[in-house]
Scaffold this motif. Structure first.
Motif, PDB file in Angstrom:
ATOM      1  N   GLY A 288     -53.360 -67.614  41.508  1.00 54.89           N
ATOM      2  CA  GLY A 288     -54.646 -67.205  41.581  1.00 54.89           C
ATOM      3  C   GLY A 288     -55.056 -65.984  40.938  1.00 54.89           C
ATOM      4  N   ILE A 289     -54.235 -65.531  40.111  1.00 53.77           N
ATOM      5  CA  ILE A 289     -54.869 -64.376  39.524  1.00 53.77           C
ATOM      6  C   ILE A 289     -55.575 -64.613  38.146  1.00 53.77           C
ATOM      7  N   GLN A 290     -56.854 -64.177  38.012  1.00 58.77           N
ATOM      8  CA  GLN A 290     -57.628 -64.451  36.947  1.00 58.77           C
ATOM      9  C   GLN A 290     -57.056 -63.818  35.514  1.00 58.77           C
ATOM     10  N   ARG A 291     -57.351 -64.768  34.333  1.00 58.12           N
ATOM     11  CA  ARG A 291     -57.084 -63.992  33.101  1.00 58.12           C
ATOM     12  C   ARG A 291     -57.877 -63.024  32.963  1.00 58.12           C
ATOM     13  N   MET A 292     -57.208 -61.853  32.397  1.00 55.85           N
ATOM     14  CA  MET A 292     -58.215 -60.630  31.956  1.00 55.85           C
ATOM     15  C   MET A 292     -57.224 -59.689  31.486  1.00 55.85           C
TER      16      MET A 292
ATOM     17  N   LEU B 131     -53.462 -59.673  32.874  1.00 57.06           N
ATOM     18  CA  LEU B 131     -53.517 -60.501  33.960  1.00 57.06           C
ATOM     19  C   LEU B 131     -53.672 -61.997  33.804  1.00 57.06           C
ATOM     20  N   SER B 132     -52.681 -62.676  34.294  1.00 53.76           N
ATOM     21  CA  SER B 132     -52.800 -64.182  34.013  1.00 53.76           C
ATOM     22  C   SER B 132     -52.436 -65.087  35.110  1.00 53.76           C
ATOM     23  N   GLU B 133     -52.456 -66.320  35.185  1.00 57.42           N
ATOM     24  CA  GLU B 133     -51.965 -67.507  36.204  1.00 57.42           C
ATOM     25  C   GLU B 133     -50.640 -67.360  36.036  1.00 57.42           C
ATOM     26  N   GLY B 134     -49.922 -67.458  37.118  1.00 52.78           N
ATOM     27  CA  GLY B 134     -48.497 -68.122  37.075  1.00 52.78           C
ATOM     28  C   GLY B 134     -47.963 -68.655  38.215  1.00 52.78           C
ATOM     29  N   PRO B 135     -46.775 -69.302  38.227  1.00 50.03           N
ATOM     30  CA  PRO B 135     -46.484 -69.623  39.632  1.00 50.03           C
ATOM     31  C   PRO B 135     -45.832 -68.732  40.354  1.00 50.03           C
ATOM     32  N   HIS B 136     -45.320 -67.592  39.774  1.00 52.74           N
ATOM     33  CA  HIS B 136     -44.662 -66.600  40.512  1.00 52.74           C
ATOM     34  C   HIS B 136     -45.335 -65.321  40.340  1.00 52.74           C
TER      35      HIS B 136
ATOM     36  N   VAL C 118     -63.256 -57.659  45.524  1.00 53.27           N
ATOM     37  CA  VAL C 118     -62.616 -57.472  44.218  1.00 53.27           C
ATOM     38  C   VAL C 118     -61.382 -58.576  43.834  1.00 53.27           C
ATOM     39  N   THR C 119     -60.646 -58.819  45.142  1.00 60.48           N
ATOM     40  CA  THR C 119     -59.586 -59.741  45.042  1.00 60.48           C
ATOM     41  C   THR C 119     -60.074 -61.275  44.601  1.00 60.48           C
ATOM     42  N   SER C 120     -61.321 -61.502  44.807  1.00 58.63           N
ATOM     43  CA  SER C 120     -61.603 -63.023  44.554  1.00 58.63           C
ATOM     44  C   SER C 120     -62.353 -63.093  43.358  1.00 58.63           C
ATOM     45  N   HIS C 121     -62.646 -61.939  42.635  1.00 59.80           N
ATOM     46  CA  HIS C 121     -63.230 -62.199  41.455  1.00 59.80           C
ATOM     47  C   HIS C 121     -62.575 -62.090  40.131  1.00 59.80           C
TER      48      HIS C 121
END
Ligand SMILES: Nc1nc2c(ncn2[C@@H]2O[C@H](COP(=O)(O)OP(=O)(O)O)[C@@H](O)[C@H]2O)c(=O)[nH]1
Ligand SMILES: [Mg+2]
Length: 375
Positions: free
Chosen positions: A221-225, A162-167, A372-375
């Motif tokens: 808004g997706i956290q890197r993991m 998972l990672s942050e991205g514009p789309h 869970v969606t905000s962590h």
């Protein structure tokens, strides 16, 4: 005395002589017209030349403008390429992507994940249908996994980077197709693709596979993991399953949990009795002190509705009921029991539940509502 007019008259020049001395007006006129014509033709020529000059200037101006525009466009392309290049380099340089890549390489060499690599990742473990995939989908903010009810859906480990991205998109590491997770048809295609890959990875006569499916999900808004979804542990092999299915699932789960750098996300179904949990002993065995285990209790909506003894939920989220230690205990709602619900509708349902829950508001206000969606 009067002047001698005769003498005076004789002294005066003859009129003809005077006329001779006067300029030839006709000639002057002629010359003038000639000059005029000469001048006017020059003016015309000048005008013509000027016009031609203007036209040439305009031509070159247009050419210049076109070239400038082309140049601008080329620069833009170069800049974009450069920007993309820098961006890609930046993304590649990020630790999490590096980890993910190394994990991929390792999985190519060792499909069973027996290698004691020291790369951190979150491993999702739990009994079948406890809600592992649902928790992962809430984190990825998209319903990306194949669904069904009352049967084993996750048949092989799925590693999601998972990672942050514009789309909001999903990608497999070995294919160029980008799935737009905001489009229902792309989501359906992605689920189909995952299902196909799972089926392909399961060998003839087997039920599950240890071969890992790797994909990445990016979005705002997706956290890197790095998250790994696993097939759920089972206690009984049912008709149609390979006889070693139970052991295979245990060994896959163990292999993932054994890594001292793996964070174990232990998913427990809140709607069934704690005594029925199969995964608890396994987790206790892998991480006896609960130093890298996070306990997640799902389906608390059903639990509140169905459980005879509400105090048991209270005991669970306080870490007093299950014989396993964890860093933290969380209660979540990650589904509504039906498969077609969108992430948004589940979020609304979860919020609604925690706002009106008798039980979980009483236990520990705010802290149990682990969104869970905000962590
Ligand atoms: N009511 C309710 N259903 C849930 C919840 N979480 C998951 N489910 C449902 O439980 C079923 C099994 O979930 P799934 O994530 O596939 O479980 P897994 O086998 O552990 O991966 C699905 O039908 C989900 O919709 C929850 O919090 N509340
Ligand atoms: Mg699953």
């Amino acid at each position: 005395m009067l002047p001698d007019f005769n003498k005076l008259a004789k002294a005066l020049p003859e009129m003809e002589e005077i006329a001779k001395l006067l300029p030839d007006m006709d000639k002057i006129g002629e010359n003038f017209t000639f000059l005029k014509s000469l001048l006017s033709s020059d003016k015309e020529k000048i005008d013509q030349l000027q016009e031609e000059l203007l036209r040439t200037q305009l031509k070159y101006q247009r050419m210049l403008e076109r070239l400038e525009k082309e140049n601008k466009e080329l620069r833009k392309v170069v800049l974009q390429k450069d920007d993309k290049g820098i961006h890609q380099r930046k993304v590649k340089k990020s630790l999490i992507d590096l980890y993910s890549e190394v994990l991929d390489i390792l999985s190519d060499y060792d499909a069973n994940y027996n290698t004691q690599d020291h790369l951190p990742r979150v491993v999702v473990v739990g009994d079948q249908s406890a809600g592992k995939t649902s928790v992962l989908e809430m984190i990825a903010q998209a319903r990306i996994f194949p669904r069904g009810s009352g049967e084993m859906m996750t048949r092989s480990p799925v590693k999601v980077t998972l990672s942050e991205g514009p789309h909001h998109v999903a990608l497999f590491k070995d294919s160029g197709r980008e799935f737009d997770l905001t489009k229902e048809e792309d989501l359906a295609a992605l689920r189909h693709e995952i299902e196909l890959r799972m089926r392909k990875s399961v060998k003839e006569g087997q039920t599950v596979s240890s071969e890992t499916i790797s994909l990445s999900v990016k979005g705002p808004g997706i956290q890197r993991m790095v998250l790994v979804d696993l097939p759920g542990v089972i206690s009984t092999v049912t008709t149609g399953m390979a006889s070693d299915t139970k052991e295979t699932i245990f060994s896959i789960s163990k292999a993932y949990m054994q890594n001292p750098n793996a964070i174990i996300l232990c998913i427990q179904d809140g709607s069934v009795d704690a005594e029925r949990s199969i995964v608890t002993d396994l987790v206790s065995q892998m991480d006896p002190q609960g130093k890298r285990t996070i306990f997640v209790l799902t389906k608390v909506d059903l639990a509140e509705k169905n459980l005879a003894s509400p105090s048991r939920i209270q005991q669970i989220v306080e870490g007093k009921l299950f014989p396993m230690k964890a860093l933290g205990y969380f209660a979540v709602v990650t589904g509504k029991g039906s498969s077609g619900e969108s992430i948004e509708s589940i979020k609304d349902y979860e919020e609604d539940f925690f706002q009106n829950s008798r039980l979980l508001r009483q236990v520990t206000p705010n802290s149990t509502n682990f969104n869970v969606t905000s962590h």
